[in-house]
Scaffold this active site. Structure first.
Site, PDB file in Angstrom:
ATOM      1  N   THR A 208       1.034  -0.921  -0.321  1.00 42.22           N
ATOM      2  CA  THR A 208       0.242   0.344   0.066  1.00 42.22           C
ATOM      3  C   THR A 208       0.632   1.111  -0.256  1.00 42.22           C
ATOM      4  O   THR A 208       1.831   1.083   0.761  1.00 42.22           O
ATOM      5  CB  THR A 208      -1.024   0.328   1.505  1.00 42.22           C
ATOM      6  OG1 THR A 208       0.019  -0.096   2.403  1.00 42.22           O
ATOM      7  CG2 THR A 208      -2.217  -1.460   1.568  1.00 42.22           C
ATOM      8  N   GLU A 255      -4.467   4.407   3.379  1.00 39.38           N
ATOM      9  CA  GLU A 255      -3.492   3.418   2.723  1.00 39.38           C
ATOM     10  C   GLU A 255      -4.305   2.766   1.107  1.00 39.38           C
ATOM     11  O   GLU A 255      -5.737   2.641   2.055  1.00 39.38           O
ATOM     12  CB  GLU A 255      -3.430   2.394   3.929  1.00 39.38           C
ATOM     13  CG  GLU A 255      -3.008   1.819   4.834  1.00 39.38           C
ATOM     14  CD  GLU A 255      -2.649   1.569   6.229  1.00 39.38           C
ATOM     15  OE1 GLU A 255      -1.505   0.630   6.299  1.00 39.38           O
ATOM     16  OE2 GLU A 255      -3.684   1.107   6.403  1.00 39.38           O
TER      17      GLU A 255
END
Length: 327
Positions: A208, A255
């Protein structure tokens, strides 16, 4: 668009200024209709279309505890107003001194003598000046005396509901990112810088990009299907906003997992456009449960994003001149 960040920069009154004033947080479809009328009237009389707004939001000075989170950053607001074909933006500092200025003096000294208003467009319930004592009746009386016209707009509605910044905030807070597109006229979005995180996503097999943003208003914690703009490239992604309850993390984290992407993004600026909410943020007892949930999120995200059209502001506004990218 010419921008004045201080009234002292305005050396002489504007010529035939057709003006509207307000906070205009969000630049939703109601605001766009107001700007459209200002622009149309300015072109009819050969004047200049002008938006007068304040920085910061007045409540941040007068009652910080009641100040709403802003839908747009101030930079975003400037870009969106420019994309509305406005000629001049006055983004004036809001101070306690200005708040204590009587309404009649604000009209005479600022709108007339400083700005040069010839035609004023306001909402039916607009209030201004010390103790919010100024209203449309005062504006009409002073307009007759000082020589400017006043156009008062009724509430601008869609399917019976009034377009408003309050409505937009409520929808975003509740994660209604798909529905709010019909009120904003664009996908809700934010710009974020990629910063270092804890690397948990990579360890789980789903790397991420961790984002830091100045955006005050974000959707409620959960998982969202998103479009991500990296330069001129548009990428699909699945984004999590929340506190990572499975890992007992402290703080709020943003994220985004970019689908079918690999590469180093640290330090880059990405703009994230919310398309649809997938689910709430959940605390999982085991990491395998979390992995299965992420796989399901990605699969569902792919289906949604494959047919989703990213709506950006400049796609349906053409001022007859080159446009900057709009948030």
């Amino acid at each position: 668009m010419k921008i004045f960040h201080n009234l002292d920069e305005l050396k002489t009154p504007l010529e035939n200024a057709v003006l509207t004033l307000g906070n205009f947080d969000g630049i939703h479809l109601g605001h766009r209709e107001i700007f459209r009328r200002v622009v149309r009237r300015a072109r009819e009389i050969g004047g200049q279309s002008v938006v007068y707004t304040f920085v910061p939001h007045p409540l941040k000075i007068l009652a910080p505890e009641h100040a709403p989170p802003l839908i747009n950053t101030y930079d975003e607001k400037e870009i969106l107003i420019e994309a509305s074909c406005i000629d001049v933006l006055i983004s004036a500092p809001f101070t306690r001194e200005l708040a204590n200025l009587p309404a009649h003096r604000f009209v005479r000294e600022i709108l007339v003598e400083k700005v040069g208003v010839s035609h004023l467009v306001v909402g039916y319930d607009y209030l201004f000046g010390k103790d919010r004592s100024g209203d449309v009746n005062l504006l009409r009386r002073m307009g007759e005396y000082l020589g400017f016209a006043v156009e008062v707009l009724d509430p601008i509605r869609e399917n019976g509901e009034v377009y408003s910044s309050t409505r937009v905030r409520k929808m975003i807070r509740e994660g209604e990112v798909r529905a709010v597109t019909k009120v904003l006229g664009r996908n809700y979005n934010f710009s974020g810088r990629v910063v270092h995180g804890f690397g948990r996503g990579s360890k789980l097999g789903f790397p991420t990009a961790n984002l830091a943003t100045d955006k005050e208003l974000l959707p409620c914690p959960g998982v969202y299907a998103v479009k991500v703009k990296r330069g001129e490239e548009i990428l699909d992604g699945v984004l999590n906003i929340g506190r990572n309850p499975t890992f007992n993390a402290a703080g709020l984290f943003i994220e985004v997992h970019l689908l079918d992407f690999s590469g180093d993004l640290y330090g880059e600026e990405l703009r994230v456009y919310f398309v649809e909410r997938l689910r709430d943020e959940i605390r999982f007892a085991e990491l395998e449960q979390l992995k299965r949930a992420i796989n399901n999120d990605i699969a569902r995200g792919r289906e949604i994003l494959a047919v989703a059209r990213l709506i950006q502001y400049q796609e349906y506004l053409d001022c007859g001149r080159g446009q900057r990218d709009c948030p």
